[in-house]
Write an enzyme that holds these catalytic residues in place. Structure first.
Site, PDB file in Angstrom:
ATOM      1  N   GLU A 250       0.824  -1.216   0.000  1.00 47.66           N
ATOM      2  CA  GLU A 250       0.000   0.000   0.000  1.00 47.66           C
ATOM      3  C   GLU A 250       0.856   1.263   0.000  1.00 47.66           C
ATOM      4  O   GLU A 250       0.406   2.320  -0.431  1.00 47.66           O
ATOM      5  CB  GLU A 250      -0.940   0.016   1.213  1.00 47.66           C
ATOM      6  CG  GLU A 250      -2.007  -1.061   1.198  1.00 47.66           C
ATOM      7  CD  GLU A 250      -3.081  -0.823   0.145  1.00 47.66           C
ATOM      8  OE1 GLU A 250      -2.716  -0.517  -1.004  1.00 47.66           O
ATOM      9  OE2 GLU A 250      -4.259  -0.966   0.461  1.00 47.66           O
TER      10      GLU A 250
ATOM     11  N   THR B 182      -5.207   7.239  -4.534  1.00 51.57           N
ATOM     12  CA  THR B 182      -5.361   7.255  -3.078  1.00 51.57           C
ATOM     13  C   THR B 182      -4.363   8.234  -2.471  1.00 51.57           C
ATOM     14  O   THR B 182      -4.672   8.947  -1.512  1.00 51.57           O
ATOM     15  CB  THR B 182      -5.136   5.839  -2.504  1.00 51.57           C
ATOM     16  OG1 THR B 182      -6.027   4.951  -3.174  1.00 51.57           O
ATOM     17  CG2 THR B 182      -5.413   5.789  -1.019  1.00 51.57           C
TER      18      THR B 182
HETATM   19  N1  HSE Z   1      -8.568   4.366   4.394  1.00 52.57           N
HETATM   20  C1  HSE Z   1      -7.985   4.551   3.097  1.00 52.57           C
HETATM   21  C2  HSE Z   1      -8.315   5.970   2.625  1.00 52.57           C
HETATM   22  C3  HSE Z   1      -8.540   3.549   2.138  1.00 52.57           C
HETATM   23  O1  HSE Z   1      -9.481   6.354   2.744  1.00 52.57           O
HETATM   24  O2  HSE Z   1      -7.408   6.664   2.180  1.00 52.57           O
HETATM   25  C4  HSE Z   1      -8.045   3.682   0.738  1.00 52.57           C
HETATM   26  O3  HSE Z   1      -8.658   2.661  -0.048  1.00 52.57           O
END
Ligand code: HSE
Length: 307
Positions: free
Chosen positions: A129, A182
């Protein structure tokens, strides 16, 4: 040569108030990942992808990055080939990067008989990630490994998994708009929220968990909300028709939230109502000339081997 084929689920994170805490594995969509090792192949990682395009360089591919880390930690000297059938659209908010990372961690653990626990697999997968989000958040990789619903809590973070009530199902609404990153969707967030938002979010998150356990859509309707992140992301264009989606969910009496960093939305309702709910959302988007892809699905298993 030894190889293994695994199925890795999409996942939906946050579900309203549970930013970086809540995650749900979905039955559909999913990736299929083949991992094979050629002994003493000289520590080479080769990646190929069919379906949606993603980076092939191991340093920039979430699965390749996990393989690099595991290779280093366990002194693996082989040639590792990773073939990805990428069905989960990248940049959709459906845990596409987490699926690849989890699949590789799971397969290497099994192929090398490393005897890693599920928590350790989550830690390895979370390293992937970093490549896509800039931080090892666990709320997609935890459900991708464990299946069902997972709560992340504590320092260091621990994973608390449970299976939601089986009467519940999921509609995912993925507007056909530009890919969201993201990383970008996190950069715009403030580092603190005020106390009144925080306590309201604790209430919302608690209702969401209770609604999932008891199979009560009325609790999900009241719980899948957020005062910390969603509206800011919507304001910056990471969510489409945010107010309209919320109003429709209210009218339908169901729970809806932005899925992860968007632009997908996740709706949770009773399984026999999913078809008509999906139609209502499709109409909402199409009436405003925004096409969308709909998945009618269920809460899914974590990554597992397939024949
Ligand atoms: N919790 C993370 C965000 C998830 O909202 O950035 C990303 O899929």
């Amino acid at each position: 040569m030894e190889s293994m084929r695994v199925k890795a689920p999409a996942s939906s994170a946050n579900l309203g108030a549970g930013f970086d805490c809540f995650g749900l594995a979905l039955e559909d969509p999913y990736d299929i990942v083949d991992v094979s090792i050629t002994p003493k192949g000289g520590k080479v990682i080769e990646i190929s992808v069919e379906g949606y395009p993603i980076p092939l360089d191991p340093e920039r591919n979430t699965g390749g990055y996990v393989a690099l880390k595991m290779m280093k930690d366990f002194s693996l000297e082989d040639n590792i080939r990773i073939r990805i059938q990428k069905n989960i659209p990248p940049g959709s908010g459906l845990g596409s990067s987490a699926a690849t990372a989890s699949a590789v961690a799971y397969a290497l653990n099994r192929l090398y008989d490393l005897k890693l626990s599920r928590d350790e697999l989550v830690r390895y997968a979370s390293l992937g990630e970093v490549v896509s989000a800039g931080t090892p958040h666990l709320d997609n990789v935890a459900p991708a490994i464990y299946g069902g619903f997972t709560i992340i809590a504590g320092t260091p973070p621990r994973i608390y998994p449970f299976q939601p009530d089986d009467r519940l199902g999921v509609v995912v609404i993925l507007p056909r708009i530009g890919k969201a990153s993201t990383y970008e969707a996190r950069k715009i967030l403030p580092s603190t929220i005020d106390l009144s938002s925080a306590y309201r979010n604790v209430g919302y998150g608690s209702l969401t968990v209770l609604g999932l356990i008891l199979g009560r859509v009325d609790l999900l309707r009241d719980g899948m909300r957020d005062e910390g992140v969603e509206r800011i992301r919507a304001h910056h264009g990471f969510a489409q028709l945010y107010d309209e989606v919320r109003m429709l969910a209210e009218k339908l009496g169901i729970g809806v939230a932005l899925s992860g960093a968007g632009p997908a939305y996740i709706a949770i309702a009773y399984r026999d109502e999913l078809g008509s709910i999906a139609e209502s959302f499709r109409r909402l988007f199409e009436d405003r000339d925004i096409g969308c892809r709909i998945y009618i699905t269920r809460m899914g298993r974590g990554v597992y081997e397939v024949g």
